[in-house]
Each structure stands twice: as C-alpha cells, then as structure tokens.
Design a protein around this motif. Sequence first.
Motif, PDB file in Angstrom:
ATOM      1  N   TYR A 222      -3.955   3.683 -13.507  1.00 37.26           N
ATOM      2  CA  TYR A 222      -3.483   3.023 -12.299  1.00 37.26           C
ATOM      3  C   TYR A 222      -4.527   3.066 -11.185  1.00 37.26           C
ATOM      4  O   TYR A 222      -4.737   2.086 -10.475  1.00 37.26           O
ATOM      5  N   LYS A 223      -5.187   4.224 -11.052  1.00 39.35           N
ATOM      6  CA  LYS A 223      -6.150   4.361  -9.960  1.00 39.35           C
ATOM      7  C   LYS A 223      -7.089   5.520 -10.261  1.00 39.35           C
ATOM      8  O   LYS A 223      -6.722   6.479 -10.929  1.00 39.35           O
ATOM      9  N   GLU A 224      -8.327   5.425  -9.775  1.00 33.08           N
ATOM     10  CA  GLU A 224      -9.291   6.515  -9.848  1.00 33.08           C
ATOM     11  C   GLU A 224      -9.659   6.930  -8.436  1.00 33.08           C
ATOM     12  O   GLU A 224      -9.920   6.084  -7.583  1.00 33.08           O
ATOM     13  N   ILE A 225      -9.682   8.227  -8.201  1.00 30.13           N
ATOM     14  CA  ILE A 225      -9.966   8.749  -6.861  1.00 30.13           C
ATOM     15  C   ILE A 225     -11.102   9.757  -6.964  1.00 30.13           C
ATOM     16  O   ILE A 225     -10.977  10.775  -7.661  1.00 30.13           O
ATOM     17  N   LYS A 226     -12.203   9.487  -6.309  1.00 28.80           N
ATOM     18  CA  LYS A 226     -13.347  10.401  -6.300  1.00 28.80           C
ATOM     19  C   LYS A 226     -13.057  11.535  -5.334  1.00 28.80           C
ATOM     20  O   LYS A 226     -12.638  11.307  -4.195  1.00 28.80           O
ATOM     21  N   ILE A 227     -13.279  12.762  -5.785  1.00 28.59           N
ATOM     22  CA  ILE A 227     -13.041  13.934  -4.952  1.00 28.59           C
ATOM     23  C   ILE A 227     -14.375  14.364  -4.354  1.00 28.59           C
ATOM     24  O   ILE A 227     -15.209  14.987  -5.024  1.00 28.59           O
ATOM     25  N   ASP A 228     -14.567  14.024  -3.091  1.00 26.64           N
ATOM     26  CA  ASP A 228     -15.857  14.247  -2.441  1.00 26.64           C
ATOM     27  C   ASP A 228     -15.900  15.607  -1.732  1.00 26.64           C
ATOM     28  O   ASP A 228     -16.370  15.723  -0.609  1.00 26.64           O
ATOM     29  N   LEU A 229     -15.405  16.636  -2.419  1.00 30.40           N
ATOM     30  CA  LEU A 229     -15.478  17.999  -1.909  1.00 30.40           C
ATOM     31  C   LEU A 229     -16.569  18.733  -2.690  1.00 30.40           C
ATOM     32  O   LEU A 229     -16.672  18.582  -3.896  1.00 30.40           O
ATOM     33  N   PRO A 230     -17.365  19.537  -2.009  1.00 28.75           N
ATOM     34  CA  PRO A 230     -18.463  20.219  -2.705  1.00 28.75           C
ATOM     35  C   PRO A 230     -17.949  21.359  -3.593  1.00 28.75           C
ATOM     36  O   PRO A 230     -16.887  21.937  -3.364  1.00 28.75           O
ATOM     37  N   TYR A 231     -18.714  21.653  -4.626  1.00 29.06           N
ATOM     38  CA  TYR A 231     -18.532  22.875  -5.402  1.00 29.06           C
ATOM     39  C   TYR A 231     -19.506  23.923  -4.851  1.00 29.06           C
ATOM     40  O   TYR A 231     -20.587  23.569  -4.407  1.00 29.06           O
ATOM     41  N   PRO A 232     -19.150  25.205  -4.881  1.00 30.41           N
ATOM     42  CA  PRO A 232     -17.905  25.760  -5.413  1.00 30.41           C
ATOM     43  C   PRO A 232     -16.727  25.491  -4.485  1.00 30.41           C
ATOM     44  O   PRO A 232     -16.889  25.443  -3.261  1.00 30.41           O
ATOM     45  N   ARG A 233     -15.561  25.311  -5.078  1.00 26.17           N
ATOM     46  CA  ARG A 233     -14.331  25.134  -4.318  1.00 26.17           C
ATOM     47  C   ARG A 233     -13.810  26.514  -3.894  1.00 26.17           C
ATOM     48  O   ARG A 233     -13.880  27.474  -4.655  1.00 26.17           O
ATOM     49  N   THR A 234     -13.271  26.606  -2.695  1.00 25.10           N
ATOM     50  CA  THR A 234     -12.825  27.888  -2.154  1.00 25.10           C
ATOM     51  C   THR A 234     -11.362  27.807  -1.737  1.00 25.10           C
ATOM     52  O   THR A 234     -10.798  26.708  -1.571  1.00 25.10           O
ATOM     53  N   GLU A 235     -10.768  28.970  -1.544  1.00 24.40           N
ATOM     54  CA  GLU A 235      -9.378  29.031  -1.080  1.00 24.40           C
ATOM     55  C   GLU A 235      -9.234  28.351   0.276  1.00 24.40           C
ATOM     56  O   GLU A 235      -8.260  27.632   0.525  1.00 24.40           O
ATOM     57  N   GLU A 236     -10.231  28.547   1.152  1.00 24.40           N
ATOM     58  CA  GLU A 236     -10.174  27.925   2.483  1.00 24.40           C
ATOM     59  C   GLU A 236     -10.186  26.402   2.388  1.00 24.40           C
ATOM     60  O   GLU A 236      -9.601  25.705   3.219  1.00 24.40           O
ATOM     61  N   MET A 237     -10.826  25.876   1.359  1.00 22.46           N
ATOM     62  CA  MET A 237     -10.925  24.432   1.189  1.00 22.46           C
ATOM     63  C   MET A 237      -9.556  23.793   1.001  1.00 22.46           C
ATOM     64  O   MET A 237      -9.328  22.647   1.396  1.00 22.46           O
ATOM     65  N   ARG A 238      -8.625  24.532   0.399  1.00 19.14           N
ATOM     66  CA  ARG A 238      -7.273  24.001   0.191  1.00 19.14           C
ATOM     67  C   ARG A 238      -6.567  23.685   1.507  1.00 19.14           C
ATOM     68  O   ARG A 238      -5.630  22.890   1.546  1.00 19.14           O
ATOM     69  N   LEU A 239      -7.024  24.338   2.588  1.00 21.07           N
ATOM     70  CA  LEU A 239      -6.391  24.168   3.901  1.00 21.07           C
ATOM     71  C   LEU A 239      -7.152  23.185   4.787  1.00 21.07           C
ATOM     72  O   LEU A 239      -6.772  22.973   5.939  1.00 21.07           O
ATOM     73  N   SER A 240      -8.196  22.584   4.254  1.00 20.39           N
ATOM     74  CA  SER A 240      -9.039  21.704   5.060  1.00 20.39           C
ATOM     75  C   SER A 240      -8.428  20.312   5.211  1.00 20.39           C
ATOM     76  O   SER A 240      -7.583  19.887   4.418  1.00 20.39           O
TER      77      SER A 240
END
Length: 265
Positions: A222-240
Amino acid sequence: MTTSTQNAMIRFENLRQEFTLTGTTFTALDGVSLDIADGEFVTVVGPSGCGKSTMLNAAAGLLDPTGGRVMVDDREVDGPSPRTGVIFQQYALFPWLTVRKNVEFGLELKKIPAKERRKIVDHYLELVGLTRFAEALPKELSGGMKQRCAIARAYAVNPEILLMDEPFGALDALTRVHMQEQLLETWTKERRTVMFVTHDVDESVFLASRVIVMAARPGRIYKEIKIDLPYPRTEEMRLSDGFARLRAQVWEAVYHQPGVAEAHQ
C-alpha cells in the motif's frame, strides 16, 4: 507498487499467492513487487490478513508462489537455504539442549570442527548477552532470553539474510523494547539483510530504515515510508518529534487505508 534497487539482496517480482481452504480459493498476495537492498533493515506492517507472513515464508522458500517469483542475490528461491536464517514468534528451541548446544546445532550440521564451533558460539553468546546462561536449558530462560538464543543461533551459521516473523510478539512491553534495542545492537555490529514482519507500528518505525505498509484482501503493498532517523537508535529517540511524525505516517497508512476501519466495525 514496485521498488527497484540495483544491489537488491531480496527481490519480490509480481508475487501472487493463492490458498484453497474447504474448497474455496482466496488470494493472500497479489502483484507484490519489492526490492530489499543488501544490508538493509526493512519492516513489514499491515492489518490482519494482509499477507505479511506469507510474503516472508515465500522469501524463506517455505512455500511455492502461485505466480511471480522471489529472488535472493539474483537467484530464484526454490526452497530453504543456509544463506537465510528464519526466526518465528515461537521460540523453536530444542528443550533438551542447553543454550550452547542450541546455538551450536546448525554448526554441527555443517560439520564445523569442535574447536571452531566453540569459538563461534562463544562469540554470539557474548554478542546477545547470554554467556552466563550457556549451560542453561530453555525452560530456565525468560521469553526474551529465549529469543536472544534464537537470534544467536540464526547468526552463528553466518546467513546473509534474516527473516523475522513477529519474533517479539509474545513478550511483555518492557522486554519487547529491550529486545528491539538488543537486536539493533547486534545488527549494527554484524549487519545482515533483515526483513522483519510485525503488527506493531512503534516497533516498525524504531527498527527499520524503511517501512513497507501492506493492504489486505488481497495482500499488496500500500505504501512505503522511509525512516530518516539515524542509527544507532536510542530510547530517547522514541520520544522525539521526528519519531512521532514517522509513527503518525505509518499509523495513518495502516489503519486509515480504505476498507480497514469498516472491517473492524
């Protein structure tokens, strides 16, 4: 929808899959075309019945497509391959074998010498944080530890591809978050091409470089969504704000696509 990648490790070409139950034939997948690049981490999410697991099973060589084909490194998939590791929601560990012996199992089948096997197993037990539990039986492990053992076993045979079908679905929320972080830490250190099926929107965003949203009846992209968040992913990133924005995009694509709301009324 077709996504073409020059260095595709996994390629779905107009995949169609039909099943017949009690005399009735239904289409689980219809015209699915998708490329997953070498070393890419892709998550597949969508409403119930959209064919996520069917798509993964086709890539694993566990079923024969009705139409189209799946290619791995430009070779058509015609059955299970040692190049591909598969991890399911069920832990699939041998209950009579220790953690070490479970991780070592595939290496024994490949007739790797004992000294080399031990070195490889020690490395992956350390990588997933199970060194202290090497001699434990699966019944002595928590759910998260069992899945870490399954991940170590998959990595130990050195596959180029990891196919993961809701591997954290049976875990409690806090363990699930920890396992997501553990998986990404392992993947960052030893990168593989990953196709990860999930029904959890947050999980799909946190893990992936690209989210594939499926539509159901019949299953299709149905759709493709690029995740433009850098690695490494962090716990704080979930709240961004960036995570919230992407989560909203995926949520909208999954739950507000035509027909989904009506199907759950």
